[in-house]
Scaffold this motif. Structure first.
Motif, PDB file in Angstrom:
ATOM      1  N   LEU A   1       0.812  -1.225   0.000  1.00 49.61           N
ATOM      2  CA  LEU A   1       0.000   0.000   0.000  1.00 49.61           C
ATOM      3  C   LEU A   1       0.847   1.277   0.000  1.00 49.61           C
ATOM      4  O   LEU A   1       0.471   2.268  -0.619  1.00 49.61           O
ATOM      5  N   ARG A   2       1.972   1.255   0.680  1.00 50.60           N
ATOM      6  CA  ARG A   2       2.762   2.490   0.755  1.00 50.60           C
ATOM      7  C   ARG A   2       3.387   2.856  -0.590  1.00 50.60           C
ATOM      8  O   ARG A   2       3.853   3.975  -0.777  1.00 50.60           O
ATOM      9  N   MET A   3       3.391   1.914  -1.545  1.00 50.58           N
ATOM     10  CA  MET A   3       3.908   2.186  -2.883  1.00 50.58           C
ATOM     11  C   MET A   3       2.876   2.893  -3.769  1.00 50.58           C
ATOM     12  O   MET A   3       3.218   3.428  -4.813  1.00 50.58           O
ATOM     13  N   LYS A   4       1.623   2.887  -3.345  1.00 57.13           N
ATOM     14  CA  LYS A   4       0.556   3.484  -4.155  1.00 57.13           C
ATOM     15  C   LYS A   4       0.627   5.011  -4.111  1.00 57.13           C
ATOM     16  O   LYS A   4       0.917   5.603  -3.085  1.00 57.13           O
ATOM     17  N   ASP A   5       0.315   5.600  -5.236  1.00 56.02           N
ATOM     18  CA  ASP A   5       0.254   7.059  -5.324  1.00 56.02           C
ATOM     19  C   ASP A   5      -1.186   7.474  -5.039  1.00 56.02           C
ATOM     20  O   ASP A   5      -2.063   7.328  -5.888  1.00 56.02           O
TER      21      ASP A   5
END
Length: 172
Positions: free
Chosen positions: A134-138
């Motif tokens: 999730l932390r990779m999502k923009d």
């Protein structure tokens, strides 16, 4: 009865947030995506009338504001909760602070961190995997906020709106 005070984002923003919550948040079916201004508190029927009057005053003194959500964050290592971070806003902090004063029960366990939970009660392994992806999502969400809601918990643990308070509106 158990009450809380929350801000619900608009339907399009809720839909986007629910795309994450439905997989990772066991409270998905109990309450829509929300920003908690005052965590759950117990109060009787006589006292809730006083609090409603106070909430009307607070809403009347508050101007609508824009909410910006642009990052996934976490409360780890305290809990394996993953949330969408809301950009700091003085109006939001002031609103939350007013609900810890005066006639309101003092029940704030943690410092106010404006957020919308998207995952909770995960095992450590599950948490690591989910947070990592999730932390990779923009994530770029913006919303105009013009009200907050007094919610209460039903016997089946579902939260529902007791009353809504629109900002900047005079009342009798």
């Amino acid at each position: 009865m158990k009450y809380g005070i929350v801000i619900f984002p608009s339907k399009p923003v809720q839909d986007e947030i629910n795309s994450y919550r439905k997989r990772y948040d066991p409270h998905y079916a109990l309450i829509p995506p929300h920003l908690t201004l005052k965590e759950a508190f117990e109060v009787d029927d006589a006292k809730i009338t006083e609090l409603i009057t106070e909430l009307k005053h607070i809403a009347n003194e508050t101007e609508p504001f824009d909410l910006t959500i642009n990052k996934v964050s976490t409360f780890a290592p305290v809990t394996n909760t993953i949330y969408l971070k809301i950009e700091p806003l003085q109006q939001l902090n002031d609103l939350a602070e007013k609900m810890q004063q005066g006639k309101f029960p003092e029940n704030q366990r943690y410092s106010f961190v404006p957020h919308i939970t998207i995952a909770q009660k995960l095992s450590h392994d599950e948490y690591s995997d989910v947070y990592g992806s999730l932390r990779m999502k923009d994530i770029q969400l913006e919303d105009k906020i013009d009200r907050f809601h007094l919610v209460y918990q039903l016997d089946n643990d579902v939260w529902t709106v007791y009353e809504s308070f629109v900002f900047g509106k005079e009342f009798v």
